[in-house]
Design a protein around this motif. Structure first.
Motif, PDB file in Angstrom:
ATOM      1  N   PHE A 186      20.099  22.702  10.464  1.00 36.43           N
ATOM      2  CA  PHE A 186      20.321  22.097   9.152  1.00 36.43           C
ATOM      3  C   PHE A 186      20.040  20.591   9.212  1.00 36.43           C
ATOM      4  O   PHE A 186      19.367  20.031   8.337  1.00 36.43           O
ATOM      5  N   THR A 187      20.553  19.937  10.244  1.00 37.28           N
ATOM      6  CA  THR A 187      20.349  18.496  10.394  1.00 37.28           C
ATOM      7  C   THR A 187      18.872  18.168  10.572  1.00 37.28           C
ATOM      8  O   THR A 187      18.364  17.180  10.025  1.00 37.28           O
ATOM      9  N   LEU A 237      16.595  15.693   8.208  1.00 38.62           N
ATOM     10  CA  LEU A 237      15.771  14.599   8.733  1.00 38.62           C
ATOM     11  C   LEU A 237      14.305  14.770   8.331  1.00 38.62           C
ATOM     12  O   LEU A 237      13.613  13.784   8.034  1.00 38.62           O
ATOM     13  N   ASN A 238      13.823  16.020   8.306  1.00 41.13           N
ATOM     14  CA  ASN A 238      12.458  16.266   7.833  1.00 41.13           C
ATOM     15  C   ASN A 238      12.309  15.842   6.366  1.00 41.13           C
ATOM     16  O   ASN A 238      11.287  15.279   5.974  1.00 41.13           O
ATOM     17  N   GLY A 239      13.337  16.141   5.570  1.00 42.11           N
ATOM     18  CA  GLY A 239      13.318  15.721   4.172  1.00 42.11           C
ATOM     19  C   GLY A 239      13.336  14.214   4.035  1.00 42.11           C
ATOM     20  O   GLY A 239      12.644  13.640   3.187  1.00 42.11           O
ATOM     21  N   LEU A 240      14.114  13.556   4.890  1.00 45.32           N
ATOM     22  CA  LEU A 240      14.156  12.095   4.872  1.00 45.32           C
ATOM     23  C   LEU A 240      12.812  11.508   5.292  1.00 45.32           C
ATOM     24  O   LEU A 240      12.345  10.514   4.709  1.00 45.32           O
ATOM     25  N   GLN A 241      12.178  12.135   6.283  1.00 47.58           N
ATOM     26  CA  GLN A 241      10.860  11.645   6.712  1.00 47.58           C
ATOM     27  C   GLN A 241       9.827  11.797   5.590  1.00 47.58           C
ATOM     28  O   GLN A 241       9.024  10.893   5.337  1.00 47.58           O
ATOM     29  N   LEU A 242       9.862  12.945   4.897  1.00 50.11           N
ATOM     30  CA  LEU A 242       8.971  13.129   3.751  1.00 50.11           C
ATOM     31  C   LEU A 242       9.282  12.109   2.665  1.00 50.11           C
ATOM     32  O   LEU A 242       8.370  11.522   2.065  1.00 50.11           O
ATOM     33  N   GLY A 243      10.568  11.869   2.431  1.00 52.49           N
ATOM     34  CA  GLY A 243      10.960  10.910   1.413  1.00 52.49           C
ATOM     35  C   GLY A 243      10.481   9.506   1.727  1.00 52.49           C
ATOM     36  O   GLY A 243      10.013   8.776   0.839  1.00 52.49           O
ATOM     37  N   LEU A 288      12.906   4.097  -3.773  1.00 51.01           N
ATOM     38  CA  LEU A 288      13.469   4.514  -2.486  1.00 51.01           C
ATOM     39  C   LEU A 288      14.449   5.669  -2.651  1.00 51.01           C
ATOM     40  O   LEU A 288      14.356   6.690  -1.951  1.00 51.01           O
ATOM     41  N   ILE A 289      15.382   5.527  -3.573  1.00 55.83           N
ATOM     42  CA  ILE A 289      16.393   6.573  -3.766  1.00 55.83           C
ATOM     43  C   ILE A 289      15.750   7.865  -4.257  1.00 55.83           C
ATOM     44  O   ILE A 289      16.052   8.959  -3.763  1.00 55.83           O
ATOM     45  N   ALA A 290      14.835   7.745  -5.227  1.00 52.00           N
ATOM     46  CA  ALA A 290      14.176   8.941  -5.750  1.00 52.00           C
ATOM     47  C   ALA A 290      13.314   9.603  -4.691  1.00 52.00           C
ATOM     48  O   ALA A 290      13.226  10.845  -4.638  1.00 52.00           O
ATOM     49  N   SER A 291      12.678   8.826  -3.829  1.00 53.43           N
ATOM     50  CA  SER A 291      11.846   9.399  -2.764  1.00 53.43           C
ATOM     51  C   SER A 291      12.683  10.238  -1.812  1.00 53.43           C
ATOM     52  O   SER A 291      12.292  11.346  -1.426  1.00 53.43           O
ATOM     53  N   VAL A 292      13.835   9.709  -1.434  1.00 53.06           N
ATOM     54  CA  VAL A 292      14.716  10.458  -0.535  1.00 53.06           C
ATOM     55  C   VAL A 292      15.196  11.742  -1.212  1.00 53.06           C
ATOM     56  O   VAL A 292      15.222  12.825  -0.601  1.00 53.06           O
ATOM     57  N   ILE A 293      15.571  11.645  -2.488  1.00 54.67           N
ATOM     58  CA  ILE A 293      16.035  12.832  -3.219  1.00 54.67           C
ATOM     59  C   ILE A 293      14.936  13.880  -3.278  1.00 54.67           C
ATOM     60  O   ILE A 293      15.162  15.063  -2.975  1.00 54.67           O
ATOM     61  N   VAL A 294      13.728  13.467  -3.652  1.00 59.46           N
ATOM     62  CA  VAL A 294      12.610  14.415  -3.767  1.00 59.46           C
ATOM     63  C   VAL A 294      12.272  15.015  -2.409  1.00 59.46           C
ATOM     64  O   VAL A 294      12.056  16.231  -2.293  1.00 59.46           O
ATOM     65  N   GLY A 295      12.233  14.183  -1.367  1.00 56.31           N
ATOM     66  CA  GLY A 295      11.918  14.694  -0.037  1.00 56.31           C
ATOM     67  C   GLY A 295      12.918  15.714   0.453  1.00 56.31           C
ATOM     68  O   GLY A 295      12.545  16.766   0.986  1.00 56.31           O
ATOM     69  N   VAL A 296      14.208  15.436   0.275  1.00 56.97           N
ATOM     70  CA  VAL A 296      15.250  16.356   0.747  1.00 56.97           C
ATOM     71  C   VAL A 296      15.260  17.629  -0.092  1.00 56.97           C
ATOM     72  O   VAL A 296      15.376  18.745   0.450  1.00 56.97           O
ATOM     73  N   ALA A 318      10.558   7.733  14.167  1.00 57.76           N
ATOM     74  CA  ALA A 318       9.958   6.404  14.041  1.00 57.76           C
ATOM     75  C   ALA A 318       9.426   6.168  12.625  1.00 57.76           C
ATOM     76  O   ALA A 318       9.503   5.053  12.099  1.00 57.76           O
ATOM     77  N   ILE A 319       8.885   7.215  11.992  1.00 58.72           N
ATOM     78  CA  ILE A 319       8.418   7.091  10.607  1.00 58.72           C
ATOM     79  C   ILE A 319       9.576   6.735   9.692  1.00 58.72           C
ATOM     80  O   ILE A 319       9.472   5.875   8.808  1.00 58.72           O
ATOM     81  N   ILE A 320      10.720   7.408   9.893  1.00 62.23           N
ATOM     82  CA  ILE A 320      11.900   7.126   9.073  1.00 62.23           C
ATOM     83  C   ILE A 320      12.326   5.674   9.242  1.00 62.23           C
ATOM     84  O   ILE A 320      12.570   4.954   8.264  1.00 62.23           O
ATOM     85  N   VAL A 321      12.403   5.231  10.482  1.00 62.44           N
ATOM     86  CA  VAL A 321      12.827   3.852  10.754  1.00 62.44           C
ATOM     87  C   VAL A 321      11.821   2.859  10.159  1.00 62.44           C
ATOM     88  O   VAL A 321      12.204   1.873   9.519  1.00 62.44           O
ATOM     89  N   ALA A 322      10.526   3.118  10.362  1.00 62.47           N
ATOM     90  CA  ALA A 322       9.502   2.213   9.840  1.00 62.47           C
ATOM     91  C   ALA A 322       9.564   2.134   8.318  1.00 62.47           C
ATOM     92  O   ALA A 322       9.456   1.037   7.735  1.00 62.47           O
ATOM     93  N   GLY A 323       9.744   3.266   7.665  1.00 62.02           N
ATOM     94  CA  GLY A 323       9.822   3.278   6.207  1.00 62.02           C
ATOM     95  C   GLY A 323      11.024   2.510   5.691  1.00 62.02           C
ATOM     96  O   GLY A 323      10.930   1.770   4.699  1.00 62.02           O
TER      97      GLY A 323
END
Length: 306
Positions: free
Chosen positions: A6-7, A11-17, A244-252, A146-151
């Motif tokens: 699940f976690t 994280l995959n959703g966050l990376q997409l976001g 930023l917030i909408a990207s995370v929501i859409v990605g997750v 690293a993508i998550i951190v860079a973003g």
């Protein structure tokens, strides 16, 4: 379903976001400041991916390819703004759509001419090629982390740029009243070129980062562009925080929908049908979410003004 799995999907959703944010941030800046509908933004994403892959293969250095993608996409964006886009600011949105759609076709054919029609493949740097052990014994790919951190670092840097610098003041002023800042002696044409090049660089950066996860191919930017438009509609046009917030929501939402729905449907149909139907429904979820947000808040969650 285990906690680790699940976690990992979260994280995959966050990376997409985060990847969507890099696209949407430039798009919302361009639309908010210039009032321009830029369908060619996805092509700049593609330019970043191709340049990064080509330079990385030629030089043997992913980091050199990443730097080249930023320079190439920013330069392409500035050139497009000077040669084409600045003639569209006083035209209606239909003319902007038609002109930038023509740019999409031109970028696609030019990319085929320079790089060929076959996909290019990009390997992540060796230092990020393995997994990272997270708390709870979760092994997650270092490159995706690293993508998550860079973003997130880019998001913080954009926030500082927009809110704490002289350029940011001019960008916000240009978004609010372009005639007034022109009257105050600010070169609005140069400002527009800088904003467009900045948005292009963000799109190219996203394309370069994604290139090490999937193949780099002609047309890779268009599906991401559609999601980026969804993001700025949900977040609010011209708002970096909203993007930023909408990207995370859409990605997750997109990632978890594709992960959970097949399991939920598996009791009603065979596994293959459950996967296909689940993926189709998951693809619809973000548009349902957009519709719901527009019903409640027609200007998005965090509009730039009001």
């Amino acid at each position: 379903m285990t906690f680790a799995l699940f976690t990992e999907q979260i994280l995959n959703g966050l990376q997409l976001g985060v990847m969507l944010f890099l696209m949407a941030a430039g798009l919302t800046l361009i639309f908010g400041v210039m009032g321009l509908i830029n369908l060619a933004h996805g092509s700049l994403f593609m330019v970043g991916g191709f340049v990064c892959a080509a330079v990385a293969v030629w030089s043997g250095s992913f980091w050199l390819g990443l730097a080249a993608s930023l320079v190439a996409s920013a330069a392409a964006g500035a050139l497009v703004e000077i040669a084409v886009i600045r003639r569209l600011y006083d035209r209606d949105h239909l003319d902007q759509v038609l002109a930038t759609f023509a740019l999409v076709l031109m970028f696609s054919e030019a990319t085929r001419f320079v790089f060929g029609s076959s996909p290019l493949y990009l390997n992540p740097p060796a230092m990020l090629s393995g997994p990272v052990m997270l708390p709870g014994g979760i092994a997650y790919p270092a490159y995706r982390l690293a993508i998550i951190v860079a973003g997130l670092l880019v998001a913080g840097g954009l926030g500082l740029l927009i809110n704490r610098t002289r350029l940011g003041v001019r960008i916000r002023a240009g978004e609010a009243d372009r005639e007034m800042i022109s009257a105050l002696g600010i070169d609005i044409r140069t400002l527009y070129t800088i904003v467009f090049a900045l948005g292009a660089a963000l799109a190219g950066f996203a394309g370069a980062l994604v290139g090490a996860i999937q193949s780099v191919e002609v047309g890779m930017g268009e599906p991401v562009l559609i999601l980026a438009f969804v993001v700025i509609v949900i977040g609010g046009i011209g708002s970096i925080r909203g993007a930023l917030i909408a990207s995370v929501i859409v990605g997750v939402v997109d990632t978890m929908g594709r992960f959970l729905l097949p399991d939920l449907l598996s009791g009603m149909m065979d596994a293959a049908s459950a996967r296909g139907t689940g993926a189709a429904i998951a693809s619809m979820l973000i548009y349902v979410l957009m519709a719901l947000v527009l019903i409640v808040k027609p200007r998005g969650l965090f509009p730039a003004h009001g």
